[in-house]
Enzyme design. Structure first.
Site, PDB file in Angstrom:
ATOM      1  N   SER A   1     -76.298  -1.091  54.870  1.00  0.00           N
ATOM      2  CA  SER A   1     -76.379  -2.501  55.269  1.00  0.00           C
ATOM      3  C   SER A   1     -75.784  -3.472  54.251  1.00  0.00           C
ATOM      4  O   SER A   1     -75.674  -4.670  54.540  1.00  0.00           O
ATOM      5  CB  SER A   1     -77.836  -2.887  55.536  1.00  0.00           C
ATOM      6  OG  SER A   1     -78.278  -2.322  56.753  1.00  0.00           O
TER       7      SER A   1
ATOM      8  N   LYS B   1     -73.065  -5.709  55.421  1.00  0.00           N
ATOM      9  CA  LYS B   1     -73.344  -6.959  56.120  1.00  0.00           C
ATOM     10  C   LYS B   1     -72.987  -8.178  55.281  1.00  0.00           C
ATOM     11  O   LYS B   1     -72.818  -9.279  55.818  1.00  0.00           O
ATOM     12  CB  LYS B   1     -74.813  -6.995  56.539  1.00  0.00           C
ATOM     13  CG  LYS B   1     -75.141  -5.965  57.621  1.00  0.00           C
ATOM     14  CD  LYS B   1     -76.636  -5.787  57.842  1.00  0.00           C
ATOM     15  CE  LYS B   1     -76.878  -4.681  58.864  1.00  0.00           C
ATOM     16  NZ  LYS B   1     -78.272  -4.249  58.946  1.00  0.00           N
TER      17      LYS B   1
ATOM     18  N   SER C   1     -81.911  -8.004  58.094  1.00  0.00           N
ATOM     19  CA  SER C   1     -80.946  -6.904  58.096  1.00  0.00           C
ATOM     20  C   SER C   1     -80.772  -6.321  59.494  1.00  0.00           C
ATOM     21  O   SER C   1     -80.580  -5.117  59.669  1.00  0.00           O
ATOM     22  CB  SER C   1     -81.375  -5.798  57.122  1.00  0.00           C
ATOM     23  OG  SER C   1     -80.296  -4.920  56.856  1.00  0.00           O
TER      24      SER C   1
ATOM     25  N   LYS D   1     -78.302  -8.390  49.262  1.00  0.00           N
ATOM     26  CA  LYS D   1     -78.514  -7.508  50.406  1.00  0.00           C
ATOM     27  C   LYS D   1     -78.867  -6.080  49.994  1.00  0.00           C
ATOM     28  O   LYS D   1     -78.237  -5.491  49.130  1.00  0.00           O
ATOM     29  CB  LYS D   1     -77.231  -7.475  51.257  1.00  0.00           C
ATOM     30  CG  LYS D   1     -77.421  -6.852  52.615  1.00  0.00           C
ATOM     31  CD  LYS D   1     -78.249  -7.752  53.517  1.00  0.00           C
ATOM     32  CE  LYS D   1     -78.769  -6.989  54.729  1.00  0.00           C
ATOM     33  NZ  LYS D   1     -79.817  -6.011  54.391  1.00  0.00           N
TER      34      LYS D   1
END
Length: 391
Positions: free
Chosen positions: A59, A62, A124, A234
């Site tokens: 993730s 992202k 997320s 993140k």
């Protein structure tokens, strides 16, 4: 050609820092097989362990989806209030335990760009990522092309994106820790207001349980509430990637960006992220070098209305040194020159490179003090004439 000004030409400007001494870089043993840390205040890489290894980002990919959205917001291509409809096909693919983290979107629901960004960053949400990508560029594939174009512009030379959320795709999507650090740094520096608004939210509420209760999920950022000044970015986790995190914090004017990857558990990610960031602030310190606006030297100008231009500090320039150390510093101005006119005052046309035995090199920006116009016809002709004689 790359032009150098000898260290002695700037020594008078910063002689107060030219103190004798040898400083060894503080040591650190990371629990992560991949780790990287940079001090944005000085540009100094404080730690790098296998930072150029290609790896799945999970993730953490992202961050690039968010960067593209931030860029579109800044350019006025989209608005935060713009509504995007959740296609039933996207909901079908990206809901349920098999779809990983989710924002709990509903089919045919209309969601604003702003709320989808919170869904991507805070929650997320894999579903939020795909809905946002399709809403902004028509298809996720087209959005991934934009991600790769943006990555190229940012100098992420060892990264490629095949989808918007970092879901495993047989190796099509890959990054390096160094590239993730560059992406995080660019996000913070290029979109400071958007970064502040979206990245440090502790939780977000969206969707409802089968019983009708609102669903609130906490931000997975392991630094929030644990390290002073932490405000993003993140986490990521898949079976192939392990547990990873790209994070940032600012204390006393110093901003650090860190990346860890390949950790084995949720708790290990928390422990190592906190330990790593605290080491960065505790073992190193910032030292002011040059005040904003201070003249540092000059750069030769090609085909300009003047033969040279003064170089000044665009901000207060600081270096990063081991805490308590007074290392011997060597400084030089480096630029591609002569610098071709025209250019504006404030243009980044040179760098101040600071070196010291045992420490990483640090590169600080220098900018033009004045506008420089292109020379007129006779000036260009005269310059061309003398260039024939190597003068």
């Amino acid at each position: 050609m790359k032009k150098l000004l000898a260290a002695c030409s700037v020594a008078a400007t910063i002689s107060f820092m030219a103190l004798p001494g040898m400083a060894a870089a503080p040591t650190y043993s990371s629990a992560a097989p991949v780790a990287y840390m940079v001090d944005l205040s000085s540009g100094s890489v404080l730690y790098a362990r296998d930072a150029d290894r290609r790896m799945p980002p999970a993730s953490m990919a992202k961050m690039m989806t968010v960067y593209v959205a931030f860029e579109m917001l800044k350019r006025g291509e989209i608005k935060p209030s713009q509504l995007i409809t959740v296609r039933p096909e996207v909901w079908q693919k990206w809901h349920g335990p098999q779809a990983g983290s989710t924002m709990f979107l509903s089919p045919n629901e209309q969601v604003s760009v702003e709320n989808l960004l919170y869904g991507v960053i805070t929650l997320s949400g894999n579903d939020a990522c795909v809905v946002l990508a399709e809403g902004l560029m028509g298809t996720e594939e087209t959005f991934a092309q934009r991600m790769n174009e943006t990555a190229k512009k940012l100098g992420l030379s060892n990264s490629h994106f095949g989808n918007s959320n970092g879901w495993p795709d047989n190796g099509v999507t890959y990054v390096t820790a160094r590239d993730l650090g560059k992406l995080a740094s660019a996000t913070i520096e290029n979109f400071p207001d958007l970064y502040k608004k979206y990245y440090s939210r502790p939780d977000f509420t969206w969707g409802k349980t089968l019983g009708g209760a609102a669903i609130t999920q906490a931000n997975r950022d392991p630094l929030l509430g644990r390290v002073a000044g932490a405000d993003g970015l993140k986490t990521g986790h898949t079976e192939e990637a392990g547990y990873g995190f790209t994070g940032s914090a600012e204390q006393n004017g110093r901003r650090l960006v860190m990346v860890v990857a390949g950790l084995t558990s949720f708790n290990q990610r928390i422990e190592e992220s906190v330990r790593f960031m605290e080491w960065g602030f505790r073992a190193w310190q910032g030292k002011k070098l040059v005040a904003k606006g201070k003249r540092i030297g000059t750069a030769a100008v090609q085909q300009g209305s003047v033969a040279s231009v003064e170089l000044v500090a665009p901000r207060d320039l600081a270096i990063t040194v081991p805490r308590g150390a007074t290392p011997d510093l060597q400084l030089r101005i480096v630029y591609d020159g002569p610098v071709k006119a025209p250019f504006k005052a404030g243009a980044h046309i040179a760098d101040l490179v600071v070196t010291s035995p045992g420490l990483p090199n640090q590169t600080l920006p220098l900018v033009a003090a004045n506008d420089v116009a292109e020379a007129g016809f006779f000036g260009r002709a005269w310059a061309g004439f003398w260039s024939l004689f190597g003068m």
